[in-house]
Scaffold this motif. Structure first.
Motif, PDB file in Angstrom:
ATOM      1  N   ALA A 303      22.576  63.897 118.365  1.00 14.68           N
ATOM      2  CA  ALA A 303      21.434  63.454 117.557  1.00 14.68           C
ATOM      3  C   ALA A 303      20.521  62.599 118.430  1.00 14.68           C
ATOM      4  CB  ALA A 303      21.917  62.652 116.346  1.00 14.68           C
ATOM      5  N   LEU A 304      19.235  62.944 118.443  1.00 13.80           N
ATOM      6  CA  LEU A 304      18.296  62.255 119.327  1.00 13.80           C
ATOM      7  C   LEU A 304      17.355  61.316 118.586  1.00 13.80           C
ATOM      8  CD1 LEU A 304      17.331  65.252 121.646  1.00 13.80           C
ATOM      9  CD2 LEU A 304      19.092  63.504 122.020  1.00 13.80           C
ATOM     10  N   THR A 305      17.077  61.623 117.308  1.00 17.62           N
ATOM     11  CA  THR A 305      16.211  60.769 116.501  1.00 17.62           C
ATOM     12  C   THR A 305      16.985  60.301 115.271  1.00 17.62           C
ATOM     13  OG1 THR A 305      15.333  62.545 115.106  1.00 17.62           O
ATOM     14  CG2 THR A 305      14.213  62.140 117.208  1.00 17.62           C
ATOM     15  N   TRP A 306      16.479  59.232 114.658  1.00 20.08           N
ATOM     16  CA  TRP A 306      17.154  58.708 113.463  1.00 20.08           C
ATOM     17  C   TRP A 306      17.076  59.705 112.319  1.00 20.08           C
ATOM     18  CZ3 TRP A 306      20.717  55.295 113.508  1.00 20.08           C
ATOM     19  CH2 TRP A 306      20.720  54.275 114.471  1.00 20.08           C
ATOM     20  N   ASP A 307      16.005  60.513 112.268  1.00 18.62           N
ATOM     21  CA  ASP A 307      15.892  61.554 111.240  1.00 18.62           C
ATOM     22  C   ASP A 307      17.077  62.519 111.295  1.00 18.62           C
ATOM     23  OD1 ASP A 307      13.678  60.928 109.775  1.00 18.62           O
ATOM     24  OD2 ASP A 307      12.280  62.093 110.982  1.00 18.62           O
ATOM     25  N   GLU A 308      17.468  62.888 112.508  1.00 24.37           N
ATOM     26  CA  GLU A 308      18.566  63.823 112.674  1.00 24.37           C
ATOM     27  C   GLU A 308      19.890  63.249 112.186  1.00 24.37           C
ATOM     28  OE1 GLU A 308      18.700  65.954 116.512  1.00 24.37           O
ATOM     29  OE2 GLU A 308      16.797  64.943 116.935  1.00 24.37           O
TER      30      GLU A 308
END
Length: 311
Positions: A303-308
């Motif tokens: 996971a690279l972004t908090w959305d993910e």
């Protein structure tokens, strides 16, 4: 002729007044415009919301850190390869810090950051998130509700005969010493007795884990109040150095926030406390709770972004 001069003079004065007034208004308008722009920018900055689409700033500890070793094991970030060797799958994009204090400062300064610290070192500069529904508290570690915990160990070389070191260990493992442990937010060892040491004079060198160091500092202070003849030097490094420096005799007592490894021989470890590992985010973050799998997905780079993470 005089009348023409008079008219010209009056006209010139009028033009000068208009020019001065115009300049004044221009300056005033500029100041007003500048003020409005500044106020608007300030309001925009203060009203800016946490943006979950931003990249996660992943912060980890250095190799040799007992906290890192325990963290990657507890969250399944460390796995065995085909040959049975343990592999640390922490993403190479992680920022590496070399101490608990630097970890806290780094996360406190980046609203999209995530890190991990000793529960006993936690303060209000960062926010500890719930893991699998449980808050990171000493009570939850003791009850087993919060499962992200590890032992704090002291390490001594087999056959070590330093009188002060041995007496200090007796103090640590006494009712008085374990009271210090508990007062500082850690889980004390059960079944201890009152200190009844000999209070010898001399020097003892203690060194190792930066996670164990804060509570060890308190233990040193308390022991020195009981035994004023003791000279105890405390050095903060990391768990691996704590073990190797005890093996080679540089430290009389090593500190390690993990269990001994199979190849770390010639030394004996003793659990002096149990500590939780708090997963921390910036105080402005909207993240309050994560699952173990979500933490693993962050630290392995899945996971690279908090959305993910939060989808």
């Amino acid at each position: 002729m005089k009348m023409k001069k008079l008219v010209a003079l009056v006209s010139a004065v009028g033009m000068l007044a208009v020019a001065v007034t115009g300049c004044g208004n221009s300056s005033s308008d500029a100041a007003s415009t500048s003020g409005s722009t500044s106020d608007s920018a300030s309001a925009s900055t203060s009203d800016s919301a946490w943006d979950s689409s931003m990249d996660i700033t992943i912060v980890s500890r250095e190799d040799g850190s007992g906290t890192r070793g325990a963290f990657i094991e507890l969250f399944g970030i460390e796995e065995k390869d085909a040959s049975g060797e343990k592999v640390d799958n922490t993403t190479t994009d992680a920022q590496i810090t070399n101490s608990t204090s630097v970890m806290m400062t780094t996360v406190a300064g980046d609203e999209y950051a995530i890190g991990y610290v000793s529960l006993g070192s936690l303060d209000d500069s960062v926010k500890a998130v719930k893991i699998d529904g449980a808050e990171a508290t000493a009570e939850n570690v003791k009850s087993g509700a919060y499962k992200v915990s590890r032992p704090f160990n002291i390490v001594t070389k087999d056959g070590m005969d330093n009188e002060v070191a041995n007496d200090f260990i007796s103090y640590i493992m006494s009712t008085e010493g374990q009271a210090v442990v508990e007062e500082n937010g850690y889980i004390a060892v059960d079944d201890v007795e009152a200190y009844a040491g000999s209070k010898p004079s001399g020097k003892c060198v203690v060194g190792g884990s930066s996670s164990v160091s804060p509570v060890m500092e308190k233990l040193v202070e308390a022991y020195k109040a009981v035994n004023t003849n003791a000279d105890i030097e405390l050095q903060t490094t990391d768990s691996t150095t704590g073990v190797t420096s005890t093996q080679d005799g540089s430290y009389d007592i090593g500190m390690a926030s993990r269990e001994l490894k199979d190849d770390e021989t010639g030394v004996t470890s003793t659990v002096i406390a149990t500590d939780g590992i708090a997963v921390v985010v910036n105080n402005d973050s909207d993240v309050d709770e994560l699952t173990s799998d979500q933490v693993k997905s962050i630290y392995t780079g899945e996971a690279l972004t908090w959305d993910e993470v939060l989808k």
